[in-house]
Design an enzyme around this catalytic site. Structure first.
Site, mmCIF file in Angstrom:
data_model
loop_
_atom_site.group_PDB
_atom_site.id
_atom_site.type_symbol
_atom_site.label_atom_id
_atom_site.label_comp_id
_atom_site.label_asym_id
_atom_site.label_seq_id
_atom_site.Cartn_x
_atom_site.Cartn_y
_atom_site.Cartn_z
ATOM 1 C CB SER A 119 -11.253 -0.251 32.310
ATOM 2 O OG SER A 119 -11.775 -1.190 31.412
ATOM 3 C CG ASP B 237 -11.977 3.659 25.454
ATOM 4 O OD1 ASP B 237 -11.777 2.469 25.163
ATOM 5 O OD2 ASP B 237 -11.847 4.104 26.606
ATOM 6 C CG HIS C 103 -9.380 0.960 27.529
ATOM 7 N ND1 HIS C 103 -10.603 1.536 27.794
ATOM 8 C CD2 HIS C 103 -9.247 -0.056 28.429
ATOM 9 C CE1 HIS C 103 -11.191 0.895 28.795
ATOM 10 N NE2 HIS C 103 -10.382 -0.066 29.204
#
Length: 510
Positions: free
Chosen positions: A223, A450, A477
């Site tokens: 991320s 995602d 995610h």
């Protein structure tokens, strides 16, 4: 948007958890930084480093070793005030290649806590066989000092921070000045507050590389951690050994464009969740997916005026419900939690959604919060451009259009930008990668569904880095080295250990 944006890749695991330009590309530090690059650190038991009730239990494990690394608050003034970056080491079990620096995302995510949570998984796998796994708390976060602190635990319980708000509500310039004053006061002063930006974290990472004894950096980021890794590659290309990046921030988008794309991705995931839920006759959103957004709004909008009762007396507010449901969308394995919580809300109670919100917000069983929410706010105020009130109103309209299930149905206020009164201007370039980066082969992992970092961002980041792309079919995610796909984990481990990249076009399933 801060709490939504701050949801960490660790969430699914736990629930199943500079100046204005990049640093110069140098293999050796400048003489005025030699003291930092050459410092000797001493590892010690981790228990004193714990800042939350969860970490107090995790850090008692004697497998872990912790230390602090000194860094300048301002790299242009290395003789000035200093901070300390805290790190946790899971020592390699076999013949060691070096250190693997990891970051779980956020910004605001604790790499120390993340590494300790995943240690049982990693100690059984090949990566920890060959690497000391190093989880670090970026400046402003967790056990590192100075620490970002803007709101008290009681204020967070009452929803007086920005948690759950897609666009923070700052009604006027005075309110903006007050929150900046409070953040500076709680974080060690204006200079400390202005030091928390991503560009400084990137420079800290190079100090960590040197102090840990690694000529080249091996790194795994999820991320927001992909942004850290890619910016490091641009700043220190000669110092890169391996970069594995999962859930990529899109380098082709500005901060505002990325936020809108992220909201659109979350809406698409909500639609997939609603379609899945609709296959059950008792779905709280009904059996017609085309009406799911309306049904969801009917359930949660009344909370704006009347929070749902909870056993602890806090009540479930609208913002808390939005945080809970949005965080549950981050992995299809968590969708049942959203369904159970919404069914309970339909029956008049909010306990299940409040429990999910507490996990996302970093609230421990003792009522103490991690500082992840304050840290994401402070870090992004030094990263992203500030908007005028008119621009903020337009941004809010774009957000509501991108993610209609989360639209509260209220008029868009003429609010001020939450970072308007910050002590220094932002330091991260826009775009945050200025062009193609010449580094050794990298690996970017991108999931087709995602919700938080849309798939195309991974395609774009792999292109900018000139590296390999691993496409994963799924709806979550983050996935790499999380024990959720043997296909993904084998490819990522093979890359990190042997620098073996996958063939072009290879795909895995989540």
């Amino acid at each position: 948007m801060f709490r939504v944006r701050a949801t960490l890749i660790a969430l699914g695991v736990v629930s199943l958890a500079l100046t204005g330009c990049a640093a110069p590309a140098e293999s050796r530090p400048s003489p005025d930084l030699a003291e930092f690059y050459g410092q000797q650190i001493t590892f010690e038991p981790c228990a004193p480093y714990a800042t939350t009730a969860v970490d107090e239990k995790l850090f008692a494990d004697t497998r872990f070793e912790c230390a602090r690394v000194q860094v300048p608050l301002d790299y242009t003034d290395p003789d000035g005030p200093r901070g300390e970056v805290a790190l946790l080491r899971l020592p390699a079990r076999g013949e060691k290649i070096g250190s693997l620096l990891v970051n779980p995302g956020g910004p605001g995510g604790s790499g120390m806590s993340f590494t300790a949570q995943l240690a049982p998984l990693w100690t059984a796998g090949p990566v920890n066989e060959r690497f000391d796994v190093i989880g670090f708390d970026p400046r402003g976060v967790g056990a590192s000092t100075p620490q970002a602190n803007c709101f008290t635990d009681a204020e967070k319980d009452r929803g007086e921070d920005f948690g759950g708000q897609l666009v923070p509500d700052v009604p006027d310039a005075q309110a903006a000045r007050e929150v900046a004053r409070r953040c500076a006061e709680g974080s060690g002063g204006p200079q400390a507050l202005a030091s928390f930006g991503t560009t400084n974290v990137v420079r800290d990472m190079d100090v960590l590389r040197s102090v840990l004894g690694d000529e080249k950096l091996s790194y795994m980021g999820w991320s927001y951690g992909t942004q850290l890794g890619a910016m490091y590659a641009e700043a220190f290309p000669q110092n890169v050994r391996a970069l594995a990046l999962d859930g990529a921030f899109d380098p082709d988008l500005t901060s505002a464009e990325f936020n809108i794309a992220q909201m659109a991705g979350i809406q698409q995931t909500f639609d997939r969740y609603a379609a899945d839920c609709a296959t059950s006759a008792d779905c709280p959103l009904g059996t017609d997916p085309t009406r799911a957004t309306e049904a969801f709004q009917d359930l949660v909008r009344p909370l704006l005026q009347n929070p749902a009762p909870t056993a602890d007396g806090r009540g479930l507010t609208y913002d808390a419900a939005m945080t809970a449901v949005t965080s549950a969308l981050y992995s299809s394995s968590l969708w049942p939690k959203a369904t159970e919580g919404l069914a309970e809300l339909a029956a008049g109670r909010g306990d299940l959604l409040l429990a999910q919100r507490d996990i996302s917000a970093g609230r421990g069983p003792d009522g103490r919060y991690s500082n992840s929410g304050d840290a994401v706010y402070a870090i992004r105020c030094m990263d992203a451009p500030r908007r005028t009130p008119a621009e903020q109103a337009e941004f809010a309209r774009q957000v509501n259009a991108a993610v209609p299930f989360a639209d509260p149905g209220l008029p868009v206020p003429q609010s001020h930008h939450e970072c308007e009164a910050w002590p220094e201007p932002p330091t991260m370039p826009q775009p945050w990668i200025t062009g193609p980066v010449d580094v050794p082969p990298t690996l970017t992992v991108s999931i087709t569904g995602d919700p938080a970092t849309p798939y195309q961002g991974g395609v774009n980041l792999a292109r900018v880095l000139g590296g390999s792309l691993l496409t994963v079919n799924g709806s979550q995610h983050g996935i790499a080295l999380l024990g959720q796909s043997e296909c993904v984990d084998d490819i990522v481990a093979g890359y990190l250990i042997d620098l073996r990249t996958p063939p072009e076009g290879v795909r895995c399933d989540a």
